[in-house]
Design a protein around this motif. Structure first.
Motif, PDB file in Angstrom:
ATOM      1  N   UNK A 300      69.360  44.826  39.471  1.00 49.84           N
ATOM      2  CA  UNK A 300      69.978  44.448  38.414  1.00 49.84           C
ATOM      3  C   UNK A 300      69.061  43.402  37.326  1.00 49.84           C
ATOM      4  N   UNK A 301      67.878  42.896  37.856  1.00 54.08           N
ATOM      5  CA  UNK A 301      66.556  42.383  36.970  1.00 54.08           C
ATOM      6  C   UNK A 301      65.716  43.174  36.784  1.00 54.08           C
ATOM      7  N   UNK A 302      65.363  44.220  37.135  1.00 61.46           N
ATOM      8  CA  UNK A 302      64.172  45.185  37.267  1.00 61.46           C
ATOM      9  C   UNK A 302      64.013  46.128  35.976  1.00 61.46           C
ATOM     10  N   UNK A 303      65.199  45.985  34.966  1.00 63.28           N
ATOM     11  CA  UNK A 303      65.002  46.598  33.628  1.00 63.28           C
ATOM     12  C   UNK A 303      64.706  45.487  32.590  1.00 63.28           C
ATOM     13  N   UNK A 367      69.961  49.569  31.662  1.00 59.68           N
ATOM     14  CA  UNK A 367      71.142  49.656  33.336  1.00 59.68           C
ATOM     15  C   UNK A 367      71.695  48.249  33.938  1.00 59.68           C
ATOM     16  N   UNK A 368      72.236  47.456  33.314  1.00 62.57           N
ATOM     17  CA  UNK A 368      72.817  46.195  33.420  1.00 62.57           C
ATOM     18  C   UNK A 368      74.449  46.838  33.888  1.00 62.57           C
ATOM     19  N   UNK A 369      74.515  46.168  35.236  1.00 61.09           N
ATOM     20  CA  UNK A 369      76.570  46.364  34.914  1.00 61.09           C
ATOM     21  C   UNK A 369      76.630  45.024  35.540  1.00 61.09           C
ATOM     22  N   UNK A 370      78.349  44.926  35.247  1.00 58.43           N
ATOM     23  CA  UNK A 370      78.483  43.683  35.518  1.00 58.43           C
ATOM     24  C   UNK A 370      79.110  42.568  34.581  1.00 58.43           C
TER      25      UNK A 370
END
Length: 533
Positions: A300-303, A367-370
């Motif tokens: 989730x934090x790689x972008x 590309x964050x989701x949530x």
């Protein structure tokens, strides 16, 4: 900011001798020996053995004498070392001073250093300061990436005689004498290896104070003056008691009432500390950076846009004024300017500027989701208001985020363990106070792949950064080294693995019971404290 005086001049074939303050250079202690007892508020240490600990700096520098040190100025001082010399910055000869003894009366020898360094570097021991020795020949054999170690001793450490060590490094390092000021390079007496865990409860050191009994966990650690200490910085006091607190705010309140004498000021009290203590509040501009890290093992934090969006959603000026009373300086690089060469001010550019509109655009493009983030930090050490404020900033300024959950661990040891075990599942508190005033320290400790504090980098690894640091270490002049360290810093910024927050200070306050309280790169200069009558 302390002006740095040049110490190194490296030319081919020339002898490299590190100049430093010695007993002849230093004035006599104006305060003199005063006797008495004073106390220091601290949290529960992870270890009292210097080479193993990761957070007990005041306790360790009371018990042990380093080879070299920095006090409250960026000027190298010899302590246990008599000389540190090299003609190529790769092979170093260290001569230790004669006449020094351990607290049990045995002489301090070169073999004591070799034994301690081998134990520190031996991977299966998992000692906290292992990485500080990573550039010594033979380290890789003691720390293989796969399988068991093929050796138990560093091939690059040779005991020449009772007072002389020859150290061969894997790569040239002009700043190796600075590293000797770190706890990983402390010697240990023979008795330590009879039972390392028992020794950790009541260490026998060679420093200005010695243990008075055993470590009383979660209560206190008592030490008394070592009368045969050979250092120039003879203690003024007869006794120091480290009172252990689970909450920094309780320690602060006790200091107001004189129940403890010296405390680190929690961030929650910076707005009132001058009112409470007046000129007994002592901020020290160390080489320190606070940042928000990310668990890069979590997809989730790689972008990079997610990380940049969070950075731009934080109003550093507002947090600094509201929480730190303006004591800190908002950061615009990964390294402050108060070190050799300094960091590159403004390197962060727009990504360290408060711009919620652009922050939301970046998060939408990512590309964050949530709708929920987590923010992890050590509990009980005075960070609660700071991280509540940071959480509010992110939640209020990023439209897609409905909640920022605060996650705490009981103190630094548990927090660091969670980072090392990669069980952290959200943003986290990052911070590094450099152990010596050079860009090399933070870059090598945090951002290099072999760093002993790389848990704070959240799993960040970049071979190009490693190579730039190595090139800087081997540079033939301080100016060239500084330029390469800055280039390494810039290369880290290309990946933006963390959010720079503040160039922070070490903040201490003391009761009316003591005076001459001096804060330095190793935090409290305990030998200088005077107990008032």
């Amino acid at each position: 900011m302390t002006k740095w005086r040049s110490m190194f001049a490296i030319t081919a074939g020339a002898l490299l001798v590190v100049s430093a303050c010695s007993s002849e250079d230093e004035p006599e202690d104006a305060a003199g020996s005063t006797g008495g007892t004073f106390s220091v508020g601290t949290d529960e240490p992870d270890h009292l053995t210097a080479n193993r600990m990761t957070g007990a700096f005041d306790e360790v520098w009371a018990l042990y004498a380093p080879l070299t040190k920095f006090a409250d100025t960026a000027e190298l001082q010899y302590v246990q070392a008599e000389s540190v010399e090299s003609d190529d910055a790769t092979t170093w000869t260290i001569t230790i001073k004669d006449g020094w003894t351990w607290h049990n009366g045995e002489p301090v020898t070169a073999q004591n250093y070799a034994d301690a360094w081998n134990a520190t570097a031996y991977g299966p021991n998992a000692w906290g300061n292992n990485g500080q020795l990573s550039n010594i020949e033979g380290y890789d054999e003691l720390n293989p990436t796969e399988g068991e170690p093929t050796a138990e001793e560093l091939s690059g450490v040779e005991v020449v005689d009772e007072r002389t060590l020859r150290v061969t490094l894997k790569t040239a390092d002009s700043q190796f004498p600075y590293k000797l000021s770190q706890p990983g390079f402390v010697a240990l007496p023979e008795v330590a290896f009879d039972d390392l865990d028992a020794y950790d409860e009541a260490p026998i050191g060679n420093g200005p104070f010695m243990m008075d009994g055993t470590w009383e966990h979660d209560v206190e650690i008592r030490m008394v003056r070592y009368d045969d200490y050979q250092g120039d910085d003879q203690p003024n006091a007869d006794e120091v008691i480290f009172r252990i607190y689970s909450d920094a705010n309780t320690a602060y309140t006790d200091a107001i009432g004189g129940q403890v004498d010296i405390v680190s000021v929690p961030q929650t009290r910076l707005r009132q500390v001058e009112q409470d203590f007046g000129d007994r509040f002592i901020p020290f501009q160390a080489v320190r950076l606070d940042w928000l890290g990310f668990p890069l093992w979590d997809e989730r934090y790689q972008d990079i846009k997610v990380r940049q969006a969070i950075s731009m959603a934080i109003d550093r000026d507002e947090v600094n004024d509201a929480i730190f009373a303006g004591v800190y300086t908002p950061a615009s690089s990964f390294h402050g300017p108060n070190a050799i060469g300094g960091g590159t001010e403004g390197l962060c550019g727009e990504f360290c500027e408060f711009n919620p509109e652009r922050a939301n655009e970046l998060l939408d493009e990512s590309d964050w989701e949530g709708s929920t983030l987590e923010l992890w930090f050590p509990g009980g050490v005075g960070y609660e208001q700071t991280f509540e404020a940071l959480a509010n900033q992110v939640r209020q300024n990023l439209d897609a985020i409905d909640e920022v959950e605060l996650k705490t661990q009981p103190g630094f040891p548990a927090f660091i363990e969670a980072l090392e075990d990669e069980t952290v599942t959200g943003m986290f508190r990052g911070g590094w106070g450099s152990l010596y005033p050079s860009m090399q320290n933070q870059l090598s400790a945090v951002w290099a792949s072999t760093g002993d504090a790389r848990a704070g980098a959240g799993g960040y690894v970049e071979p190009e950064v490693d190579q730039l640091i190595l090139a800087a270490n081997a540079a033939p002049s301080e100016d060239e080294a500084a330029a390469l360290y800055q280039e390494a810093e810039a290369r880290v910024f290309e990946d933006f693995p963390a959010v720079p927050l503040f160039y922070a200070t070490y903040n201490f306050a003391h009761s009316e019971n003591v005076s001459n309280v001096i804060i330095g790169f190793s935090q409290i200069e305990l030998t200088q404290v005077v107990v008032n009558e």
